[in-house]
Design a protein around this motif. Structure first.
Motif, short mmCIF file in Angstrom:
data_model
loop_
_atom_site.label_atom_id
_atom_site.label_comp_id
_atom_site.label_asym_id
_atom_site.label_seq_id
_atom_site.Cartn_x
_atom_site.Cartn_y
_atom_site.Cartn_z
N THR A 60 0.79 -1.24 0.00
CA THR A 60 0.00 0.00 0.00
C THR A 60 0.82 1.28 0.00
N TYR A 61 2.02 1.26 0.58
CA TYR A 61 2.81 2.48 0.66
C TYR A 61 3.78 2.62 -0.52
N GLN A 95 -3.82 2.80 -2.45
CA GLN A 95 -4.79 3.44 -1.56
C GLN A 95 -6.17 3.52 -2.23
N SER A 110 3.43 -0.38 4.58
CA SER A 110 2.16 -0.70 3.94
C SER A 110 1.11 -1.05 4.98
N GLU A 140 -0.13 2.08 6.48
CA GLU A 140 -0.96 2.83 5.54
C GLU A 140 -2.36 2.22 5.45
N LEU A 146 -5.88 4.19 6.28
CA LEU A 146 -7.02 4.26 5.37
C LEU A 146 -8.30 3.76 6.02
N LEU A 175 -6.86 11.19 -0.31
CA LEU A 175 -6.49 10.69 -1.63
C LEU A 175 -6.01 11.81 -2.54
#
Length: 305
Positions: free
Chosen positions: A30-31, A37, A75, A78, A82, A224
């Motif tokens: 994710t990172y 994201q 990740s 992150e 989220l 985002l």
């Protein structure tokens, strides 16, 4: 490694378009940049189509991490961020993945993510568990090595590699862990590839579009847009591919990501595709409906805000 054998008929049955709601897990680095994201958000805001049972942090190593382990940990953090913006609990839902890439083709990188993936796959009774992978295939390959019987219970949907006609396949998600990608391709697991160049690369958007349809749609929308703008300083004439929403979009509406049935390619040591028409079958995406996919994301952000 000897893997269970699926008949072509059974594999083709499992590769038919998914019936909603789809049982799925999301495996994401994710990172790594900013597109994962969007995929996490799209998945979590699509409960009518997608029953997201777990999210796994995948390893990565580039200029945003100091090692594969550091990439996985970033990740994980992150994903938690989220889900906090979206108001979802992370308990028994987000799992740390592999701390290293494969050192060889026979030794799994064990992790809580691989353990959870196996448990969910092997307890499955109502159709396959869809394993949606938008990073290196380390977690997925490790789970298959630990429990080979799971290939009868899952369908892997992977954003990675270049199209089969491309001169090479040195694409980030594949090149991060070539041995893991080769193992998954060779295992015979029902597999859907979403190639990058010339296919998913059409999922472009701009700052103007982000500001118009995403900014102001709750904390998650603002976040985002923030990371989108921060990705590059000069926005004049600039657009960015949001690669990973192709994977969630395929399961939300398969007509948005048209595919065809082909024989699974061989991943060579030169990181090119080679072919043998006696190999098992898989699906490969041939295009994306860019407008329908972004419209779906924008509408779900608006309805959730």
């Amino acid at each position: 490694m000897n893997f269970p054998k699926l008949s072509d008929a059974r594999r083709l049955e499992m590769l038919q378009p998914a019936q909603h709601p789809v049982r799925m897990v999301l495996d994401t680095d994710t990172y790594n940049e900013i597109d994962d994201q969007f995929a996490v958000v799209h998945a979590m805001l699509s409960p009518e189509e997608l029953n997201v049972e777990a999210i796994y942090a995948a390893p990565f190593h580039n200029n945003r991490s100091t090692s594969a382990k550091d990439g996985m940990e970033k990740s994980y953090d992150e994903i938690v961020k989220l889900l906090d913006f979206l108001g979802f609990s992370v308990d028994n839902f987000v799992f740390r993945g592999s701390r290293a890439f494969f050192s060889d083709g026979d030794t799994p990188e064990e992790s809580k993510a691989a353990e959870d993936m196996i448990q969910r796959a092997m307890s499955n009774t109502d159709g396959p568990l869809y394993v949606v992978a938008v990073g290196a295939l380390t977690n997925v390959a490790s789970a298959i090595l630990i429990e080979p019987e799971m290939i009868n219970r899952i369908v892997v949907v992977w954003l990675g590699g270049n199209p089969l006609y491309w001169s090479h396949t040195r694409e980030f998600n594949l090149a991060q862990d070539i041995q893991a990608a080769r193992l998954v391709l060779d295992s015979g697991v029902p597999f859907v590839q979403l190639p990058t160049r010339g296919v998913v690369s059409h999922l472009l958007t701009t700052v103007s579009e982000m500001e118009r349809y995403v900014q102001g749609q709750g904390e998650i929308g603002d976040y985002l847009v923030e990371i989108f703008k921060a990705y590059q300083q000069d926005h004049y004439g600039w657009s960015k591919v949001i690669w990973d929403i192709s994977a969630t979009a395929y399961l939300v509406n398969s007509s948005w990501v048209p595919t065809e049935i082909v024989h699974s390619p061989i991943l060579t040591d030169s990181v090119t595709w080679s072919f043998d028409n006696s190999r098992h079958l898989m699906r490969v995406a041939t295009g994306v409906n860019r407008d329908a996919i972004f419209r779906d994301l924008f509408e779900k952000l608006k309805n959730a805000s």
